[in-house]
Design an enzyme around this catalytic site. Sequence first.
Site, PDB file in Angstrom:
ATOM      1  N   ARG A  94      10.750 -43.608  71.624  1.00 27.89           N
ATOM      2  CA  ARG A  94      11.253 -43.735  72.989  1.00 27.89           C
ATOM      3  C   ARG A  94      12.742 -43.373  73.091  1.00 27.89           C
ATOM      4  O   ARG A  94      13.135 -42.542  73.918  1.00 27.89           O
ATOM      5  CB  ARG A  94      11.032 -45.183  73.437  1.00 27.89           C
ATOM      6  CG  ARG A  94      11.192 -45.450  74.887  1.00 27.89           C
ATOM      7  CD  ARG A  94      10.981 -46.940  75.101  1.00 27.89           C
ATOM      8  NE  ARG A  94      10.143 -47.500  74.042  1.00 27.89           N
ATOM      9  CZ  ARG A  94       8.962 -48.039  74.246  1.00 27.89           C
ATOM     10  NH1 ARG A  94       8.490 -48.121  75.456  1.00 27.89           N
ATOM     11  NH2 ARG A  94       8.261 -48.524  73.244  1.00 27.89           N
ATOM     12  N   THR A  95      13.556 -43.975  72.258  1.00 29.94           N
ATOM     13  CA  THR A  95      15.001 -43.752  72.356  1.00 29.94           C
ATOM     14  C   THR A  95      15.342 -42.296  72.052  1.00 29.94           C
ATOM     15  O   THR A  95      16.088 -41.652  72.774  1.00 29.94           O
ATOM     16  CB  THR A  95      15.755 -44.696  71.391  1.00 29.94           C
ATOM     17  OG1 THR A  95      15.374 -46.035  71.698  1.00 29.94           O
ATOM     18  CG2 THR A  95      17.252 -44.568  71.544  1.00 29.94           C
TER      19      THR A  95
ATOM     20  N   LYS B   4      17.942 -35.994  49.956  1.00 30.79           N
ATOM     21  CA  LYS B   4      18.165 -35.383  48.633  1.00 30.79           C
ATOM     22  C   LYS B   4      19.466 -35.857  48.008  1.00 30.79           C
ATOM     23  O   LYS B   4      19.892 -35.332  46.987  1.00 30.79           O
ATOM     24  CB  LYS B   4      18.194 -33.856  48.767  1.00 30.79           C
ATOM     25  CG  LYS B   4      16.912 -33.250  49.293  1.00 30.79           C
ATOM     26  CD  LYS B   4      17.091 -31.755  49.497  1.00 30.79           C
ATOM     27  CE  LYS B   4      15.931 -31.175  50.275  1.00 30.79           C
ATOM     28  NZ  LYS B   4      16.250 -29.848  50.802  1.00 30.79           N
TER      29      LYS B   4
ATOM     30  N   ARG C 281      21.207 -43.031  65.019  1.00 33.95           N
ATOM     31  CA  ARG C 281      20.555 -44.327  64.797  1.00 33.95           C
ATOM     32  C   ARG C 281      20.458 -44.550  63.289  1.00 33.95           C
ATOM     33  O   ARG C 281      20.057 -43.646  62.551  1.00 33.95           O
ATOM     34  CB  ARG C 281      19.161 -44.361  65.420  1.00 33.95           C
ATOM     35  CG  ARG C 281      18.369 -45.600  64.976  1.00 33.95           C
ATOM     36  CD  ARG C 281      17.092 -45.781  65.708  1.00 33.95           C
ATOM     37  NE  ARG C 281      17.332 -46.319  67.040  1.00 33.95           N
ATOM     38  CZ  ARG C 281      16.400 -46.901  67.766  1.00 33.95           C
ATOM     39  NH1 ARG C 281      15.171 -47.021  67.311  1.00 33.95           N
ATOM     40  NH2 ARG C 281      16.677 -47.346  68.963  1.00 33.95           N
TER      41      ARG C 281
ATOM     42  N   HIS D  75      23.237 -51.757  70.338  1.00 41.53           N
ATOM     43  CA  HIS D  75      22.399 -50.712  70.938  1.00 41.53           C
ATOM     44  C   HIS D  75      22.903 -50.560  72.374  1.00 41.53           C
ATOM     45  O   HIS D  75      22.251 -50.961  73.331  1.00 41.53           O
ATOM     46  CB  HIS D  75      20.928 -51.135  70.886  1.00 41.53           C
ATOM     47  CG  HIS D  75      19.962 -50.015  71.132  1.00 41.53           C
ATOM     48  ND1 HIS D  75      20.362 -48.766  71.566  1.00 41.53           N
ATOM     49  CD2 HIS D  75      18.614 -49.955  71.011  1.00 41.53           C
ATOM     50  CE1 HIS D  75      19.295 -47.988  71.696  1.00 41.53           C
ATOM     51  NE2 HIS D  75      18.219 -48.690  71.367  1.00 41.53           N
TER      52      HIS D  75
END
Lengths: 192, 322
Positions: free
Chosen positions: B67-68, B95, B117, B147
């Site tokens: 969603r975000t 990596k 995020r 957030h």
Amino acid sequence: MNTPEVWKESAAIESAINEMACCLARQLERRGLQNPAMIGIHTGGVWVAERLHGLLGLSEPLGHLDISFYRDDFTRIGVHPQVRPSRLPVRVDDRHLILVDDVLQTGRTVRAALNVLFDYGRPASVTLAVLVTRDGRELPIAADVTGFEGFFGAGEQVKLSGPNPLVLLRTRRDVRRDPSIMPPLPAGEGLG
Amino acid sequence: MTHLHTQLDAQGRLRHFLTIEGLSRKLLIELLDQAEGFLGVAQQAVKKVPLCRGKVVANLFFETSTRTRTTFELAAKRLSADVLNLNISTSATAKGESLLDTLRNLEAMHVDMFVVRHAESGTAHFMAAHAAPHVSIINAGDGRHAHPTQALLDMFTIRRHKGGFDHLRVAIVGDILHSRVARSQMLALKTLRVPDIRVIAPRTLLPAKVEEAFGVSAYYDLAEGIRDVDVIIMLRLQRERMSSALLPSEHEYFQLFGLTEERMKAAKPDAIVMHPGPINRGVEMDSAVADGRRSVILEQVTNGIAVRMAVMAMCLGSQGSK
């Protein structure tokens, strides 16, 4: 910036808007444009459009257009602090539109307004009515109907104050109208 | 406040959006007003404005999100920016490349904005501290910390339904302890001068000294906590926490803290129900509530795009200002 002085009084403006309405009516008839929709550009253009809308007795509700998100100077001055959502109560597709603004100077506001309209749909035609056309055009844009024509010095600005009464103010600015040194515009002020 | 200096430029304009902490009420209101204008873009035949044409936005999601990430992507695209979605699980970071090397490489590709995020608190601040001067960072959720765009879209949704903030009673229900959303919401509600902010949770899911730290009232009983409130914000119960003995069971949690139509009667008749999603139906709330007339959960998703457009436009707009 110097103190604004009155360039056109309220009575002269109302009379000019009456003449604009007559001229618009004649143009619409001559070109056979049926049932046009009128759209004013925030903020001064909406004030002029409200009067023209009443004088022409248009049946469709008046639309409002905010061009802030379409300005070409976003990367210079950032996002406009007072954005009002555009409101187009009629479908734009295949409609004859009358776009109304207060002052036509550079042509950039009208260019932006046309871009907004085309993001809502494809109008059949757009007629441009402005209260004042002045010198300083930067784009090849001309009005179909005009209330006043004015020629001002490079540092002079003409601005509509309103909504009641409508008064055209003339101000001399201290800076040159050079885009590279143009300071951020005050809230609500268009590019002309 | 250090965050303030990181987020704002010398003229006090938003350069990064990392946390609600330290932002003024005026700036939050400006963002909400701006979002109001962007809401109309979805009504256009062409759902785009040319504001950020030529800008490049990179979505760097080190934690999974649908969603975000999607709403950030749509927001950037509606501003006409170009969007890069980096698949972190298969990227150089996996990596062994450091976060800073990733940042430097993407900056070398002329990315103007990073939406980040990360499971670690402080990642967005770290990136903002090391980003090139012409690059903006937006925090899309970091650890348990913040957030901020979710909190802002919640404020936007509340204002659209309630008209303002200074007369409201707002309850936040659920896992306050682990929730970055709740932290940002409490800060935003406080900044916007909501007079009565309540947090409702089992004692094990409330941070110590939450009342003093955030200026809220703590309740341990749902019925008491939601009495006469205007807004109920339900939080997602993070199922992964269930094993850590903070809660006996989902079933018992629902019995005590799950929102049902019956329990909603304690709130004001016009109270709205919010949830940042995804909902655990039958754990945080009944389906009847989630899909009921007072639920504004899907509106939150729609509003999230406009709010994220406002945040992006404001940050990208300040990049060109001298």
